[in-house]
Design an enzyme around this catalytic site. Sequence first.
Site, PDB file in Angstrom:
ATOM      1  CB  THR A 170     -12.433 -10.967  26.947  1.00  0.00           C
ATOM      2  OG1 THR A 170     -11.125 -11.268  27.465  1.00  0.00           O
ATOM      3  CG2 THR A 170     -13.483 -11.668  27.783  1.00  0.00           C
ATOM      4  CG  ASP A 171     -12.555  -7.420  22.485  1.00  0.00           C
ATOM      5  OD1 ASP A 171     -12.821  -6.651  23.437  1.00  0.00           O
ATOM      6  OD2 ASP A 171     -13.356  -7.636  21.564  1.00  0.00           O
ATOM      7  CB  ALA A 172      -8.080  -4.438  24.288  1.00  0.00           C
TER       8      ALA A 172
END
Lengths: 148, 148, 148, 148
Positions: free
Chosen positions: A14-16
């Site tokens: 995942t990312d921000a």
Amino acid sequence: MPFTYNRTVHFQDTDAAGVVYFANLLSICHEAYEESLGTSGINLKDFFTNQSVAYPIVHANVDFLRPLFCGDKLLISLIPQKLGVDKFEIAYEITVDDVVVAKAITRHVCIDASSRSKQELPDEIIQWLETNRRDAEGAERRKSREIM
Amino acid sequence: MPFTYNRTVHFQDTDAAGVVYFANLLSICHEAYEESLGTSGINLKDFFTNQSVAYPIVHANVDFLRPLFCGDKLLISLIPQKLGVDKFEIAYEITVDDVVVAKAITRHVCIDASSRSKQELPDEIIQWLETNRRDAEGAERRKSREIM
Amino acid sequence: MPFTYNRTVHFQDTDAAGVVYFANLLSICHEAYEESLGTSGINLKDFFTNQSVAYPIVHANVDFLRPLFCGDKLLISLIPQKLGVDKFEIAYEITVDDVVVAKAITRHVCIDASSRSKQELPDEIIQWLETNRRDAEGAERRKSREIM
Amino acid sequence: MPFTYNRTVHFQDTDAAGVVYFANLLSICHEAYEESLGTSGINLKDFFTNQSVAYPIVHANVDFLRPLFCGDKLLISLIPQKLGVDKFEIAYEITVDDVVVAKAITRHVCIDASSRSKQELPDEIIQWLETNRRDAEGAERRKSREIM
């Protein structure tokens, strides 16, 4: 039935923005390809590391239909297809709870690993292509019969 | 028995030296932590994404005893330990064919996700710590008895 | 002139075949996009993290013309294009020593980050699109004149 | 002065908690090491890919003092130290706006890449160690004088 690979979305995927970072889904598809090769008896270390022949990806694409979250249980189904004497492609369909969330394709050419010139697909990979293609076609035929 | 996680080394985990890129082994350990949380009934999406409380890693270390190759079948065992009212650490042991190939530790603090100030560990994680600690201690005791 | 981003291939970008792992090139393209946004005055933390509006990628593709090695000095040029009131795409060309080694595209939609429904592109990104499109068109026109 | 490397935090470095995923900071430190080798004239492709001698990491650790966000401008300073005839370690200090946000260490052994047995550090790397050590010591001495 086409080959399928189960994969939980990891935190690292995942990312921000809180969802799977786009390029990571292609890596997850590649994991499905590796798992499929391993299941058909191919030694992954030899195939990917100590090889005189290599299968670099010359094209990849991916379409995202829904966002994917940490902990999502992905099912990746994989259908390879021979495109010529020295190339093949793999179509991936990614589902969560039977809903298609993404689709992807990787296209591979067969090369001599030292000269990097194209060469014919060896028996090992042709057999993998045929087995997985036949399995997938069987599933297609069954699906057609069910519809009729 | 301590919680264990099975993981095949993916092509993406490797680098041009032909072995697992060092930092990727810590990500593989984190996968084991996620799997252990999920197994104990914790919702991973809520835990890692929609959380009012977070458990950032404040320290990590890893020791490599042997190189790891694409296709290697890793077994990661995980033993967490409470370190205080607001922190815990996890010890990981990575084996291939019963040989220890690496060891790692991650240390986590519990914080309020918006203020980022420390807070006490909530019940959910304390229960996870106790269950996995007890499981691991049971294994240690059995191992001691076998030696005696 | 189109926006360009210089990037050395890192060891981590590579895999056991000794070249850049295919999906990592899309991440490198995304870095060029981030750098371009930052250069035009957009706050990257707000844009990617604290946002009420998000720009998820709904499609990406990449073509590889040559293998890329650790230490290669990449130049990524980037040309964005508005595709409608709520979407845009970015074309990337990756060169090493003036030779095109790969091409890629990412397509983005604009959504409300909480409801995840489509919404019109805000001024900030329209201005970025216009500036970078105009810059790129200027370069195209100059190139045409040189040919004539 | 110790060697320093400037690095903006990329979107891909982050996770769904909105900050840099812990293991990615070690990769960023490794980039600083690569940049330092390249600056001293070492060919990175040969060093990391076509090598008869390799420098695998046998230990790494990292301490996080503050969270890191997308767009943060990191400055990584690097001080290597010879630990014996066949090993060295590198200490990294990561700062944002002159505030230390993290510290890390990587420990490397020198091996023959085919037999994987230990061997003495070659001249190339000894020279890199001495140059960067001397530079760093110069900075330490200047700092001491300023304090007195």
